[in-house]
Design a protein around this motif. Structure first.
Motif, PDB file in Angstrom:
ATOM      1  N   GLU A  33       1.185  -1.242   0.014  1.00  0.00           N
ATOM      2  CA  GLU A  33      -0.184  -0.524   0.351  1.00  0.00           C
ATOM      3  C   GLU A  33       0.930   1.023   0.282  1.00  0.00           C
ATOM      4  O   GLU A  33       1.762   1.428   0.764  1.00  0.00           O
ATOM      5  CB  GLU A  33      -0.745   0.031   1.406  1.00  0.00           C
ATOM      6  CG  GLU A  33      -1.568   0.815   1.959  1.00  0.00           C
ATOM      7  CD  GLU A  33      -2.935   0.766   0.010  1.00  0.00           C
ATOM      8  OE1 GLU A  33      -3.909   2.394   1.063  1.00  0.00           O
ATOM      9  OE2 GLU A  33      -2.851  -0.149  -0.398  1.00  0.00           O
ATOM     10  N   THR A  34       0.525   1.850  -1.040  1.00  0.00           N
ATOM     11  CA  THR A  34       0.902   3.512  -0.840  1.00  0.00           C
ATOM     12  C   THR A  34       0.551   3.986  -0.473  1.00  0.00           C
ATOM     13  O   THR A  34      -0.842   4.717  -0.948  1.00  0.00           O
ATOM     14  CB  THR A  34       1.337   3.455  -2.540  1.00  0.00           C
ATOM     15  OG1 THR A  34       3.073   2.413  -3.037  1.00  0.00           O
ATOM     16  CG2 THR A  34       2.398   4.711  -2.506  1.00  0.00           C
ATOM     17  N   ILE A  35       0.756   5.401   0.578  1.00  0.00           N
ATOM     18  CA  ILE A  35       0.380   6.458   1.020  1.00  0.00           C
ATOM     19  C   ILE A  35       0.983   7.640   1.001  1.00  0.00           C
ATOM     20  O   ILE A  35       1.914   8.030   1.585  1.00  0.00           O
ATOM     21  CB  ILE A  35       0.194   6.289   2.886  1.00  0.00           C
ATOM     22  CG1 ILE A  35      -0.501   4.689   2.613  1.00  0.00           C
ATOM     23  CG2 ILE A  35      -0.828   6.833   3.275  1.00  0.00           C
ATOM     24  CD1 ILE A  35      -0.692   3.380   4.382  1.00  0.00           C
ATOM     25  N   SER A  45      -7.007   9.154   4.291  1.00  0.00           N
ATOM     26  CA  SER A  45      -7.261   8.249   5.312  1.00  0.00           C
ATOM     27  C   SER A  45      -7.915   7.375   5.627  1.00  0.00           C
ATOM     28  O   SER A  45      -8.122   6.424   6.064  1.00  0.00           O
ATOM     29  CB  SER A  45      -6.661   8.973   6.572  1.00  0.00           C
ATOM     30  OG  SER A  45      -7.231   9.717   7.367  1.00  0.00           O
ATOM     31  N   SER A  46      -9.309   7.618   5.533  1.00  0.00           N
ATOM     32  CA  SER A  46     -10.473   6.321   5.350  1.00  0.00           C
ATOM     33  C   SER A  46     -10.637   5.801   4.821  1.00  0.00           C
ATOM     34  O   SER A  46     -10.950   4.619   4.795  1.00  0.00           O
ATOM     35  CB  SER A  46     -11.736   7.976   5.475  1.00  0.00           C
ATOM     36  OG  SER A  46     -12.344   8.512   4.027  1.00  0.00           O
ATOM     37  N   TYR A  47     -10.272   6.360   3.017  1.00  0.00           N
ATOM     38  CA  TYR A  47      -9.598   5.157   1.913  1.00  0.00           C
ATOM     39  C   TYR A  47      -8.542   4.337   2.565  1.00  0.00           C
ATOM     40  O   TYR A  47      -8.823   2.973   2.779  1.00  0.00           O
ATOM     41  CB  TYR A  47      -9.238   6.182   1.232  1.00  0.00           C
ATOM     42  CG  TYR A  47      -8.677   4.737  -0.102  1.00  0.00           C
ATOM     43  CD1 TYR A  47     -10.142   4.102  -0.978  1.00  0.00           C
ATOM     44  CD2 TYR A  47      -8.088   4.997  -0.275  1.00  0.00           C
ATOM     45  CE1 TYR A  47      -8.924   2.825  -2.316  1.00  0.00           C
ATOM     46  CE2 TYR A  47      -7.179   4.492  -0.973  1.00  0.00           C
ATOM     47  CZ  TYR A  47      -8.261   2.853  -1.845  1.00  0.00           C
ATOM     48  OH  TYR A  47      -7.990   2.526  -3.055  1.00  0.00           O
ATOM     49  N   HIS A  48      -8.324   4.688   2.559  1.00  0.00           N
ATOM     50  CA  HIS A  48      -6.840   3.403   3.541  1.00  0.00           C
ATOM     51  C   HIS A  48      -7.050   2.012   4.016  1.00  0.00           C
ATOM     52  O   HIS A  48      -6.952   1.002   4.557  1.00  0.00           O
ATOM     53  CB  HIS A  48      -5.527   3.818   3.652  1.00  0.00           C
ATOM     54  CG  HIS A  48      -4.642   4.770   2.717  1.00  0.00           C
ATOM     55  ND1 HIS A  48      -3.940   4.165   1.674  1.00  0.00           N
ATOM     56  CD2 HIS A  48      -4.758   6.506   1.954  1.00  0.00           C
ATOM     57  CE1 HIS A  48      -3.663   4.679   0.602  1.00  0.00           C
ATOM     58  NE2 HIS A  48      -3.910   6.468   1.193  1.00  0.00           N
ATOM     59  N   LYS A  49      -8.092   3.264   5.764  1.00  0.00           N
ATOM     60  CA  LYS A  49      -7.875   2.043   6.395  1.00  0.00           C
ATOM     61  C   LYS A  49      -9.332   1.042   6.146  1.00  0.00           C
ATOM     62  O   LYS A  49      -9.542   0.047   6.540  1.00  0.00           O
ATOM     63  CB  LYS A  49      -9.038   3.458   7.364  1.00  0.00           C
ATOM     64  CG  LYS A  49      -7.674   3.775   8.627  1.00  0.00           C
ATOM     65  CD  LYS A  49      -8.459   4.593   9.384  1.00  0.00           C
ATOM     66  CE  LYS A  49      -8.617   5.081  10.059  1.00  0.00           C
ATOM     67  NZ  LYS A  49      -8.424   6.533  10.740  1.00  0.00           N
TER      68      LYS A  49
END
Length: 55
Positions: A33-35, A45-49
């Motif tokens: 995962e690239t953040i 951040s909500s998408y990544h969570k």
């Protein structure tokens, strides 16, 4: 000395942590995962969570 974090535990770079029979090791399964971070804030951040919970 470099350390590797594996499942929340830290190991020496010279310490074996995977067995040859490990499916992820044998077949290259994994998660990447690239953040993107801007001014110390994780963008989307909500998408990544949500994505991390899928794994």
């Amino acid at each position: 000395m470099l350390k590797i974090c594996y499942n929340g535990h830290y190991y020496s770079e010279h310490e074996a942590i995977l067995q040859a029979g490990n499916k992820s090791y044998r077949y290259g399964d994994g998660f990447f995962e690239t953040i993107r971070v801007w001014k110390n804030e994780i963008l989307l951040s909500s998408y990544h969570k949500k994505e991390l919970k899928k794994v």
